[in-house]
Enzyme design. Structure first.
Site, PDB file in Angstrom:
ATOM      1  N   SER A 139       0.560  -0.467  -0.015  1.00 23.39           N
ATOM      2  CA  SER A 139       0.255   0.120  -0.050  1.00 23.39           C
ATOM      3  C   SER A 139       0.677   1.438  -0.121  1.00 23.39           C
ATOM      4  O   SER A 139       1.947   1.154   0.007  1.00 23.39           O
ATOM      5  CB  SER A 139      -0.513  -0.051   1.160  1.00 23.39           C
ATOM      6  OG  SER A 139      -1.492   1.282   1.864  1.00 23.39           O
ATOM      7  N   TYR A 152      -1.199  -1.350  10.966  1.00 21.10           N
ATOM      8  CA  TYR A 152      -1.366  -0.998   9.081  1.00 21.10           C
ATOM      9  C   TYR A 152       0.360  -0.453   9.030  1.00 21.10           C
ATOM     10  O   TYR A 152       0.232  -1.269   8.106  1.00 21.10           O
ATOM     11  CB  TYR A 152      -2.444  -0.691   8.865  1.00 21.10           C
ATOM     12  CG  TYR A 152      -2.497  -0.520   7.150  1.00 21.10           C
ATOM     13  CD1 TYR A 152      -3.637  -1.239   7.056  1.00 21.10           C
ATOM     14  CD2 TYR A 152      -2.501   0.501   6.614  1.00 21.10           C
ATOM     15  CE1 TYR A 152      -4.124  -1.998   5.610  1.00 21.10           C
ATOM     16  CE2 TYR A 152      -3.255  -0.046   4.896  1.00 21.10           C
ATOM     17  CZ  TYR A 152      -3.741  -0.509   4.789  1.00 21.10           C
ATOM     18  OH  TYR A 152      -3.959  -1.123   2.972  1.00 21.10           O
TER      19      TYR A 152
END
Length: 264
Positions: A139, A152
């Site tokens: 990501s 995350y």
């Protein structure tokens, strides 16, 4: 579509929705066969069934070593081997560091990092045997930090290191490993985030997507099929010299110098 995946078999985690599902459809359209895994049988079946005999759905937790060992074994029994791993499973990790419990931290590790590590580890004997390819889906959070997502961000950063480690250690055996870092992608998971964000800002979903992408050069989120096209390229023989790379699919977000946004 070309037949660049003819005779090749891809194992895709997190394959029931979003980028994983789009990648499965892309690889089958290009002549390949796919093994789809994820924790929810229903979404997996909804992707696999229209693909017919070219797809095998095997529900499993990608962070569970014994479960993924069984998945790789069944994949080889059904299709003969595994040539490609797309480590796409992910999720969890909301909260700043001081607000992240031990349980939440472990959930983030399992969902984003351990799932990729375990899946690749269990498939490596097959990949080494055939000179296979690995694509890890990280990501933009694997390169930069967003607010309040310590778990995350940390685990997505770690996927970059894992991809480079696989490339370094197994390149001599013909195994390639690359990392894709998408920005905002229009998926069911992102839709939920946009709905929550939009409600706080008095915006509908489209307005929320527009707001979070307004400072990117392309000014829009990606579609899952666009990211799947990049994954398919990196997994194909057309990228035969590409390994250890980290490729963004972010509408140009990572090209923007944040301090100059006010000058635009």
């Amino acid at each position: 579509m070309s037949g660049r995946f003819a005779g090749r078999v891809a194992l895709i985690t997190g394959a029931g929705t979003g980028i994983g599902a789009a990648t499965a459809r892309r690889i089958v359209a290009e002549g390949g066969r796919v093994v789809l895994t994820g924790r929810r049988p229903g979404p997996l079946a909804s992707v696999a069934d229209p693909l017919g005999p070219s797809a095998l759905a095997l529900p499993a937790d990608a962070a569970d070593g014994s479960a993924m060992r069984a998945v790789v074994t069944q994949a080889a029994e059904r299709f003969g081997r595994v040539d490609v791993v797309v480590a796409n499973a992910g999720g969890h990790g909301i909260g700043a560091a001081a607000d992240t419990t031990d349980e939440a931290w472990q959930l983030s590790l399992d969902a984003n990092l351990t799932s990729a590590f375990v899946t690749i580890r269990e498939a490596l004997p097959q990949l080494v045997d055939g000179g296979g390819a690995v694509v890890l889906v990280s990501s933009l959070a694997g390169l930069f930090a967003g607010p309040g997502v310590a778990g995350y961000t940390s685990t997505k950063h770690a996927l970059v290191g894992l991809g480079r480690s696989i490339a370094r250690d197994y390149g001599r055996y013909g195994v390639r490993a690359n990392v894709v870092c998408p920005g905002w992608v229009r998926t069911a998971m992102a839709d939920e985030q946009m709905d929550r964000f939009g409600a706080a800002k008095g915006l509908d979903r489209a307005g929320a997507y527009a707001l979070v992408t307004e400072n990117t050069p392309l000014g829009r989120p990606a579609e899952a099929d666009e990211v799947a096209a990049l994954i398919a390229f990196l997994a194909s023989s057309e990228a035969s010299i590409v390994t250890g790379a980290v490729v963004t699919a972010d509408a140009g977000a990572s090209a923007v110098d944040l301090p100059t946004i006010a000058l635009a």
